[in-house]
Design an enzyme around this catalytic site. Structure first.
Site, PDB file in Angstrom:
ATOM      1  N   GLU A 170      36.728  36.893  39.588  1.00  0.00           N
ATOM      2  CA  GLU A 170      36.246  37.127  40.961  1.00  0.00           C
ATOM      3  C   GLU A 170      35.131  36.165  41.370  1.00  0.00           C
ATOM      4  OE1 GLU A 170      35.353  41.320  41.276  1.00  0.00           O
ATOM      5  OE2 GLU A 170      37.466  41.866  41.060  1.00  0.00           O
ATOM      6  N   GLU A 287      46.075  43.010  36.795  1.00  0.00           N
ATOM      7  CA  GLU A 287      45.460  44.330  37.048  1.00  0.00           C
ATOM      8  C   GLU A 287      46.250  45.137  38.088  1.00  0.00           C
ATOM      9  OE1 GLU A 287      41.227  43.992  37.910  1.00  0.00           O
ATOM     10  OE2 GLU A 287      41.016  42.267  36.593  1.00  0.00           O
TER      11      GLU A 287
END
Ligand code: XIL
Length: 376
Positions: A170, A287
């Protein structure tokens, strides 16, 4: 210690702001090239070994529930790959400065190995789940030493036991078309080292575990709209910059936390994957889960909406060479971060994962497994 929660809702797209991406970008090719990196061999790592044919399927496991034998068994029943959800994050390994505690992570990775399953590592660099002492560092040299030491110690400890590492997680800003920080998120690492923390991290990981595939992992790359499009562009730029500096990057991780009320940009994602293929970089779905707080009217509707977004995702990622693996962020709706972070306003339970709260497989999951098995 419980990791901090993060708000994962992405902002809506804002028309007419794409052009600002370039000028706002904090990330320039030069910023990496001035690093003076040594040339590293461009290693090509094979895909994760799979117990079943096709694309390996995995799920993230939590040590919090590990005592529950039924829960543990689900991973053995369903997974080729078993991924520690939180236990390899910075704050869980090095809560006290210089004191590394591998107990919980070892327990999960060894559980996978002893049962002939693989694992992947998540993650060295993240803005969240960091120990408070890290945030107090203000000196760049000290920050770099801490980063490199953490990666070297951790990657070395798990060397040979993890097929991949999410080296950075991220790092792209929430909305590169608008965020003041530009293309990259403002974090402890950018504040200390700027964009060069990314090549520093990749180099340390490559040194410490030459056999693990090195991944840049991020979210919000899948939906339609100009924010996701901008994020995909930043991601490609990031990969190219690492490659230009002779730094090994083996794959991009698509988190695929899919909002059931958004559409997946099948074409845009397909083009992104093709571009990665041209660069010789693989793709892992890291994910996957479905965030359904906007879907009202009962579990059938939730599952139908989930089936649509998951199927669209598969259309994009199964076109062309198969992805390295597909991992869901948990296995059963009994245990997911989604209800904690993005709950239904009226208390309706979310249905984010392959198995429902009674551990029964959903139709979309069975379809996904069929498609992974026949993709090769
Ligand atoms: C989440 C976990 O699922 C939670 O248990 C924890 O409390 C916070 O982190 N993107 C990521 C993951 O990269 O590490 C996050 O996991 C979910 C969003």
């Amino acid at each position: 210690m419980r990791p901090r929660r993060q708000d994962h809702r992405s902002r809506p797209a804002v028309p007419g702001t794409a052009a600002r991406l370039n000028s706002a970008s904090a990330l320039t090719r030069r910023s990496f090239l001035t690093l003076g990196t040594s040339a590293l061999a461009l290693g090509v790592c094979g895909r994760a070994a799979a117990a079943s044919p096709g694309v390996p399927f995995g799920a993230a496991i939590q040590s919090d529930h590990f005592d529950d034998e039924t829960y543990r068994q689900l991973f053995l029943d369903h997974c080729d790959m078993i991924v520690p959800m939180n236990e390899l994050k910075f704050g869980l390994l090095q809560w006290e400065r210089g004191e590394f505690d591998f107990t919980r992570a070892d327990m999960l990775v060894d559980f996978a190995r002893e049962n002939g399953r693989t694992s992947r590592g998540h993650t060295f660099v993240w803005h969240s789940t960091n120990p408070p002492w890290l945030e107090t560092i203000t000196d760049a040299r000290e920050g770099e030493a801490v980063l490199v030491e953490h990666i070297e110690r951790v990657a070395d400890h798990f060397r040979g036991r993890l097929t991949e590492w999410d080296v950075v997680n991220e790092v792209i800003s929430n909305d590169p078309t608008r965020d003041a920080s530009g293309a990259l998120r403002d974090t402890v690492w950018t504040r200390l080292l700027g964009p060069r923390h990314i090549p520093i991290a990749f180099q340390a990981a490559a040194r410490a575990d030459p056999g693990a595939a090195l991944v840049v992992n991020d979210y919000g790359l899948e939906p339609e709209g100009e924010v996701a499009e901008a994020k995909r562009r930043v991601m490609l730029d990031l990969v190219r910059q690492l490659q230009d500096a002779n730094i090994r990057v083996d794959a991009v991780g698509l988190q695929a936390h899919l909002y059931a009320h958004f559409r997946v940009d099948v074409e845009g994602l397909g083009r992104f994957k093709e571009e990665l293929e041209r660069l010789g970089v693989g793709l892992t779905i890291t994910e996957l889960d479905v965030i359904d707080f906007q879907i009202h009217g009962g579990s059938r509707r939730q599952d139908r909406a989930a089936a649509r977004v998951v199927s669209d995702l598969l259309d994009a990622v199964l076109a062309g060479p198969p992805p390295r693996a597909l991992v869901t962020w948990g296995i059963t709706d009994r245990h997911s971060w989604v209800d904690g972070s993005m709950p239904h306003a009226d208390g309706t339970p979310s249905r984010p994962l392959p198995l429902d709260a009674n551990d029964q497989p959903k139709a979309w999951y069975l379809d996904l497994r069929r498609r992974l098995t026949s993709a090769d």
